[in-house]
Scaffold this motif. Structure first.
Motif, mmCIF file in Angstrom:
data_model
loop_
_atom_site.group_PDB
_atom_site.id
_atom_site.type_symbol
_atom_site.label_atom_id
_atom_site.label_comp_id
_atom_site.label_asym_id
_atom_site.label_seq_id
_atom_site.Cartn_x
_atom_site.Cartn_y
_atom_site.Cartn_z
ATOM 1 N N ARG A 1 0.837 -1.190 0.000
ATOM 2 C CA ARG A 1 0.000 0.000 0.000
ATOM 3 C C ARG A 1 0.876 1.245 0.000
ATOM 4 N N PHE B 1 -5.035 -4.484 -8.473
ATOM 5 C CA PHE B 1 -4.631 -3.130 -8.092
ATOM 6 C C PHE B 1 -5.864 -2.247 -7.979
ATOM 7 N N THR C 1 -3.005 3.832 -2.933
ATOM 8 C CA THR C 1 -3.028 2.678 -3.823
ATOM 9 C C THR C 1 -2.851 1.399 -3.011
ATOM 10 N N GLY D 1 -6.798 2.069 -6.918
ATOM 11 C CA GLY D 1 -6.297 3.389 -6.548
ATOM 12 C C GLY D 1 -7.437 4.292 -6.118
#
Length: 240
Positions: free
Chosen positions: A152, A192, A173, A194
């Motif tokens: 992170r 992933f 993120t 964000g």
């Protein structure tokens, strides 16, 4: 929301309160303990729901400042962080047949999770900049469940508008590895995500800080059928 809509989708909604106690025994050492209380509601595709309210896993963390700008202003701060999430959350059972609820409804993973990270802070009044990274590698937990290893990051810029009001804008993120349940890899894990994270900081009284925040997912590249929604937060901090 996890798994395929209309087939095996699970919807998880969580409200949590984190009680934290911080102590600085030295100018360059900061200790933090966190005890969460969680209310989770899990909805299934067949209309069934599980709701739990319990204490989550306790986390202990230490932050050591390894470099402090020797100037009077101390504009640059570098720190390293180490911590451990401990499996103290009670396992929740069904009220109907006494069986253990699925891992999604449990307040903890049942695993010991080591944490390591580093951070950098820069001060240039009325602005400041903060950047950090943290990694966690969960060990095996409840029901042969192993949560995703995670990396992170946070970057944020803060502006002190007036003595009692500041704004902060950040980007968070998270990069996750594969999770395992019953020894098998979870299809709808890893990937992933964000977030953009605007915040407002208020100091209505001496030693009291109020933080209003929202985290909005703007990039979602999560594996399988997995979608996360926004997170709204309210924090109160008092300096003893």
């Amino acid at each position: 929301e996890i798994a395929e809509a209309g087939v095996d989708q699970i919807r998880l909604r969580e409200t949590r309160i984190d009680g934290q106690l911080a102590w600085a025994p030295h100018d360059r050492l900061f200790l933090l303990g966190t005890v969460p209380l969680l209310h989770r509601t899990v909805g299934y595709v067949n209309g069934a729901e599980n709701s739990t309210f319990a204490m989550g896993d306790v986390e202990l963390r230490a932050k050591a400042f390894v470099f402090v700008d020797p100037s009077f202003a101390q504009r640059h701060l570098f720190a390293i962080t180490a911590g451990l999430k401990m499996p103290v959350a009670p396992r929740q059972r069904s009220e109907t047949d006494g069986s253990y609820l699925p891992i999604e409804a449990q307040p903890g993973t049942g695993s010991w999770d080591p944490l390591v990270g580093m951070s950098y802070t820069y001060f240039a009044q009325p602005f400041s900049f903060y950047a950090s990274t943290q990694s966690s590698v969960p060990l095996r937990g409840t029901r042969e469940f192993r949560a995703s290893p995670s990396l992170r990051t946070t970057t944020a810029v803060q502006a002190q508008l007036i003595p009692w009001l500041a704004t902060r804008f950040g980007a968070d993120t998270r990069l996750d590895g594969r999770a395992y349940e019953d020894g098998r890899p979870e299809r709808d894990s890893s990937g992933f995500i964000g977030f953009l994270s605007p915040e407002v900081l208020l100091a209505p009284a001496t030693d009291l800080l109020v933080v209003l925040s929202v985290r909005v997912p703007v990039v979602q590249a999560l594996a399988g059928h997995h979608r996360e929604g926004p997170v709204v937060g309210l924090a109160l901090a008092y300096d003893l």
